[in-house]
Design a protein around this motif. Structure first.
Motif, PDB file in Angstrom:
ATOM      1  N   GLN A  92      -9.609  -1.004  -9.899  1.00  0.00           N
ATOM      2  CA  GLN A  92      -9.502  -2.000  -8.818  1.00  0.00           C
ATOM      3  C   GLN A  92      -8.118  -1.888  -8.170  1.00  0.00           C
ATOM      4  O   GLN A  92      -7.116  -1.957  -8.863  1.00  0.00           O
ATOM      5  CB  GLN A  92      -9.671  -3.423  -9.361  1.00  0.00           C
ATOM      6  CG  GLN A  92     -10.972  -3.674 -10.101  1.00  0.00           C
ATOM      7  CD  GLN A  92     -10.998  -5.067 -10.723  1.00  0.00           C
ATOM      8  OE1 GLN A  92      -9.966  -5.718 -10.851  1.00  0.00           O
ATOM      9  NE2 GLN A  92     -12.171  -5.513 -11.127  1.00  0.00           N
ATOM     10  N   ILE A  93      -8.080  -1.680  -6.869  1.00  0.00           N
ATOM     11  CA  ILE A  93      -6.819  -1.664  -6.135  1.00  0.00           C
ATOM     12  C   ILE A  93      -6.864  -2.735  -5.059  1.00  0.00           C
ATOM     13  O   ILE A  93      -7.792  -2.750  -4.227  1.00  0.00           O
ATOM     14  CB  ILE A  93      -6.554  -0.290  -5.505  1.00  0.00           C
ATOM     15  CG1 ILE A  93      -6.363   0.770  -6.593  1.00  0.00           C
ATOM     16  CG2 ILE A  93      -5.316  -0.342  -4.611  1.00  0.00           C
ATOM     17  CD1 ILE A  93      -6.035   2.163  -6.057  1.00  0.00           C
ATOM     18  N   GLU A  94      -5.895  -3.633  -5.067  1.00  0.00           N
ATOM     19  CA  GLU A  94      -5.825  -4.651  -4.031  1.00  0.00           C
ATOM     20  C   GLU A  94      -5.505  -3.992  -2.696  1.00  0.00           C
ATOM     21  O   GLU A  94      -4.630  -3.134  -2.615  1.00  0.00           O
ATOM     22  CB  GLU A  94      -4.760  -5.689  -4.365  1.00  0.00           C
ATOM     23  CG  GLU A  94      -4.671  -6.826  -3.361  1.00  0.00           C
ATOM     24  CD  GLU A  94      -3.665  -7.892  -3.739  1.00  0.00           C
ATOM     25  OE1 GLU A  94      -3.596  -8.909  -3.019  1.00  0.00           O
ATOM     26  OE2 GLU A  94      -2.956  -7.704  -4.750  1.00  0.00           O
ATOM     27  N   VAL A  95      -6.233  -4.371  -1.651  1.00  0.00           N
ATOM     28  CA  VAL A  95      -6.035  -3.761  -0.328  1.00  0.00           C
ATOM     29  C   VAL A  95      -5.934  -4.855   0.727  1.00  0.00           C
ATOM     30  O   VAL A  95      -6.375  -5.985   0.552  1.00  0.00           O
ATOM     31  CB  VAL A  95      -7.173  -2.794   0.040  1.00  0.00           C
ATOM     32  CG1 VAL A  95      -7.214  -1.603  -0.917  1.00  0.00           C
ATOM     33  CG2 VAL A  95      -8.520  -3.503   0.058  1.00  0.00           C
ATOM     34  N   SER A  96      -5.345  -4.468   1.849  1.00  0.00           N
ATOM     35  CA  SER A  96      -5.302  -5.342   3.021  1.00  0.00           C
ATOM     36  C   SER A  96      -5.587  -4.492   4.241  1.00  0.00           C
ATOM     37  O   SER A  96      -5.411  -3.259   4.218  1.00  0.00           O
ATOM     38  CB  SER A  96      -3.943  -6.013   3.163  1.00  0.00           C
ATOM     39  OG  SER A  96      -2.935  -5.061   3.459  1.00  0.00           O
TER      40      SER A  96
END
Length: 271
Positions: free
Chosen positions: A265-269
């Motif tokens: 899981q990689i937090e993205v924006s």
């Protein structure tokens, strides 16, 4: 007295080696015939020869061997040196094997270049979760540096949680924080349903992720490179920006590492 040939056979060394030891003053013959120059040795000299060979085979130079012998090293001290050298060699072998596994993993990543697993990437919201946690520092984010830290960390966390009779209610989670000096703080977490208390591990709420790009990795984590890079390519090609390092959710961890299932899981924006 024994001729140089017989003494070499008794000591399991070559005649050439004995001549060299004589030339440098490490092991002189007991007698040298002044007329013929023939060297003769006494059986008692086998003791010194045994020590020379043993110490040299531990990796010491012949000059260092001379110094050690001059200090009259005992059999017990030699055993101690052997144990130390064995530990050093085992550590070197372990490091070399880890390096080879890293090369093999990198080759697998190269082989999969251009075969993007876009259909496997899922965007989702990750909810906060209460976890028990232990952390430790790794020298870098390199798999070879993370691996010897993360497993003992989870083993110790499991032991402490079990001893505290706290029930684990979900899959193990690993997350990482990059430090200014290039090292990485490794955090091992186990979901629990208890309040923070007087435990020998941290209990806290791991924050949720509003938007996480996720992908499932199958197999050992030492081969995770290709999966990570596929996820990174998807993030970039779809106009997102990665925020921080990935979380790893251990969905299935049997003894056979090839059967492991891990969600990344990689937090993205949005860019």
């Amino acid at each position: 007295m024994f001729s140089i040939g017989d003494f070499a056979r008794l000591g399991l060394v070559s005649v050439r080696m004995l001549r060299h030891y004589d030339a440098i003053g490490l092991l002189r013959p007991a007698h040298v015939d002044p007329a013929s120059g023939y060297r003769s040795y006494q059986a008692a000299q086998l003791s010194r020869l045994n020590r020379i060979v043993a110490i040299k085979d531990l990796g010491f130079t012949l000059e260092q061997v001379r110094t050690i012998l001059d200090e009259k090293v005992s059999a017990e001290e030699l055993h101690g040196m052997v144990r130390l050298r064995r530990a050093q060699l085992e550590a070197q072998i372990s490091a070399d094997l880890a390096r080879l596994r890293g090369v093999e993993s990198r080759l697998r990543t190269i082989e999969t270049e251009g075969r993007l697993r876009a259909a496997e990437v899922v965007l989702k919201r990750v909810s906060p979760i209460r976890v028990a946690e232990l952390s430790a520092r790794a020298a870098s984010y390199d798999t070879a540096e993370i691996e010897p830290v993360i497993k003992p960390l989870f083993d110790e966390l499991c032991r402490r949680v079990d001893a505290a009779e706290v029930r684990i209610v979900g899959s193990g989670i690993a997350y990482y924080r990059a430090e200014d000096d290039g090292s990485v703080m490794v955090h091992a977490c186990l979901p629990v349903n208890v309040a923070a208390g007087p435990y020998d591990f941290l209990v806290h709420d791991l924050p949720g992720i509003e938007t996480a790009a996720t992908i499932i990795h199958h197999g050992a984590m030492e081969a995770v490179g290709a999966t990570f890079q596929a996820l990174a390519m998807w993030i970039e090609e779809n106009g997102y920006r990665a925020l921080g390092l990935a979380r790893e959710i251990s969905l299935h961890c049997p003894e056979n590492l090839a059967e492991w299932v891990t969600e990344l899981q990689i937090e993205v924006s949005g860019v």
